[in-house]
Scaffold this active site. Sequence first.
Site, PDB file in Angstrom:
ATOM      1  N   HIS A 119      39.240  91.929 134.801  1.00 24.09           N
ATOM      2  CA  HIS A 119      38.350  92.241 135.930  1.00 24.09           C
ATOM      3  C   HIS A 119      38.693  91.421 137.173  1.00 24.09           C
ATOM      4  CE1 HIS A 119      35.078  93.983 133.045  1.00 24.09           C
ATOM      5  NE2 HIS A 119      36.004  94.851 133.332  1.00 24.09           N
ATOM      6  N   ASN A 212      29.840  85.420 118.359  1.00 21.47           N
ATOM      7  CA  ASN A 212      28.746  85.721 119.288  1.00 21.47           C
ATOM      8  C   ASN A 212      27.440  85.259 118.638  1.00 21.47           C
ATOM      9  OD1 ASN A 212      26.837  87.187 121.006  1.00 21.47           O
ATOM     10  ND2 ASN A 212      28.576  88.442 121.611  1.00 21.47           N
ATOM     11  N   ALA A 231      30.035  80.016 121.113  1.00 22.60           N
ATOM     12  CA  ALA A 231      31.497  79.864 121.093  1.00 22.60           C
ATOM     13  C   ALA A 231      31.905  78.391 121.127  1.00 22.60           C
ATOM     14  CB  ALA A 231      32.105  80.603 122.281  1.00 22.60           C
TER      15      ALA A 231
HETATM   16  P1  OAD Z   1      27.548  90.216 128.960  1.00 22.05           P
HETATM   17  O1  OAD Z   1      26.645  89.403 129.812  1.00 22.05           O
HETATM   18  O2  OAD Z   1      27.328  91.687 128.901  1.00 22.05           O
HETATM   19  O3  OAD Z   1      27.479  89.689 127.463  1.00 22.05           O
HETATM   20  C1  OAD Z   1      27.567  88.316 127.169  1.00 22.05           C
HETATM   21  C2  OAD Z   1      27.678  88.158 125.661  1.00 22.05           C
HETATM   22  O4  OAD Z   1      27.846  86.790 125.395  1.00 22.05           O
HETATM   23  C3  OAD Z   1      26.432  88.620 124.886  1.00 22.05           C
HETATM   24  O5  OAD Z   1      26.838  89.421 123.775  1.00 22.05           O
HETATM   25  C4  OAD Z   1      25.798  87.306 124.409  1.00 22.05           C
HETATM   26  O6  OAD Z   1      25.152  87.436 123.149  1.00 22.05           O
HETATM   27  C5  OAD Z   1      27.020  86.407 124.308  1.00 22.05           C
HETATM   28  N1  OAD Z   1      26.763  84.948 124.441  1.00 22.05           N
HETATM   29  C6  OAD Z   1      25.777  84.316 125.092  1.00 22.05           C
HETATM   30  N2  OAD Z   1      25.903  82.985 124.987  1.00 22.05           N
HETATM   31  C7  OAD Z   1      27.030  82.760 124.256  1.00 22.05           C
HETATM   32  C8  OAD Z   1      27.711  81.600 123.801  1.00 22.05           C
HETATM   33  N3  OAD Z   1      27.279  80.368 124.064  1.00 22.05           N
HETATM   34  N4  OAD Z   1      28.839  81.775 123.059  1.00 22.05           N
HETATM   35  C9  OAD Z   1      29.310  83.012 122.777  1.00 22.05           C
HETATM   36  N5  OAD Z   1      28.705  84.129 123.175  1.00 22.05           N
HETATM   37  C10 OAD Z   1      27.593  84.030 123.917  1.00 22.05           C
HETATM   38  O7  OAD Z   1      29.044  89.849 129.400  1.00 22.05           O
HETATM   39  P2  OAD Z   1      30.388  90.692 129.240  1.00 22.05           P
HETATM   40  O8  OAD Z   1      30.446  91.376 127.933  1.00 22.05           O
HETATM   41  O9  OAD Z   1      31.491  89.785 129.601  1.00 22.05           O
HETATM   42  O10 OAD Z   1      31.946  93.291 134.847  1.00 22.05           O
HETATM   43  O11 OAD Z   1      30.208  91.767 130.386  1.00 22.05           O
HETATM   44  C11 OAD Z   1      31.247  92.654 130.656  1.00 22.05           C
HETATM   45  C12 OAD Z   1      31.310  92.983 132.119  1.00 22.05           C
HETATM   46  O12 OAD Z   1      30.014  93.397 132.589  1.00 22.05           O
HETATM   47  C13 OAD Z   1      31.615  91.793 133.022  1.00 22.05           C
HETATM   48  O13 OAD Z   1      32.984  91.508 133.097  1.00 22.05           O
HETATM   49  C14 OAD Z   1      31.085  92.250 134.348  1.00 22.05           C
HETATM   50  C15 OAD Z   1      29.766  92.779 133.875  1.00 22.05           C
HETATM   51  O14 OAD Z   1      29.119  93.697 134.673  1.00 22.05           O
HETATM   52  C16 OAD Z   1      31.983  93.581 136.149  1.00 22.05           C
HETATM   53  O15 OAD Z   1      31.325  92.980 136.976  1.00 22.05           O
HETATM   54  C17 OAD Z   1      32.937  94.697 136.497  1.00 22.05           C
END
Ligand code: OAD
Length: 251
Positions: A119, A212, A231
């Site tokens: 991204h 996760n 993580a």
């Molecule tokens: P999300 O905010 O959708 O998801 C974050 C994930 O991290 C969730 O599944 C949580 O359970 C998990 N999480 C939270 N704390 C954590 C920790 N300490 N260790 C491990 N995991 C943890 O984020 P993304 O999946 O990255 O795109 O979102 C994908 C895309 O949506 C982003 O790149 C962005 C967003 O809109 C754009 O802006 C184009």
Amino acid sequence: MVKQIEEAAGLLAARRKAVALTGAGISVESGIPPFRGREGLWEKYDPEEYAHIDAFRANPAKVWEMQAQFLEVIDRALPNDAHLALARLESMGILATVITQNVDGLHQLAGNTDVVEFHGNNRRLICLSCRRYFPVARAREQMPPLCDCGAVLKPDAVFFGEPIPRDALLRSHVAAQSCQVMLVIGTSAVVEPAASIPLVAKRAGVAIIEINPEPTGLTNSIADYFLQGKAGEILPRLVELVQAERGRDNI
Ligand code: OAD
């Protein structure tokens, strides 16, 4: 869970070539909020208004209100134990590539050398008018930051409605299909096309280890191992176990 993490470590130690797909969750322990969930950025800001390319074209100054705050948080952030564990896994010759949806540059700061920024990156700015790039420093000097041609600069991150950089798409597919193990860390796996990368790997016979605190759509469908937790706690433990396993192999 103990058995799961031990088996996952055994797999990494034995198969050797791994790729990681990371999402916002891996940077939460560095103080960067995720997008979804209780403390998520999209709870506070509507992505259609603050992270869509049409919103930027219509009202860049408004989009910069949120982006400036996000940049400030990213600026202060440092790699956490999870980023450092992945760097160690690379230096052990196991982790080949990190594919990240994050725009914070923390994997590179931790020491990973082959990072696919799916991204884009928020530490660089781009002029949509003349396609010139500028260091993010310009956004600290001027708000909203302007190109020399007068257009408002945009963070060089992919906004909703924009395509994924071709090179990142190609490299991530090649990486996903040419490894033996994929670590899927801290992503809700709901935003396409990144969400399909684990599926691309799975179809190529790759074993999937998901890390996760919460189950996702991948957990009961394609993950071979689900290591539930933060993580920054799970990854250092996993890498220690891989190290121990390899130490035993070398005796
Ligand atoms: P999300 O905010 O959708 O998801 C974050 C994930 O991290 C969730 O599944 C949580 O359970 C998990 N999480 C939270 N704390 C954590 C920790 N300490 N260790 C491990 N995991 C943890 O984020 P993304 O999946 O990255 O795109 O979102 C994908 C895309 O949506 C982003 O790149 C962005 C967003 O809109 C754009 O802006 C184009």
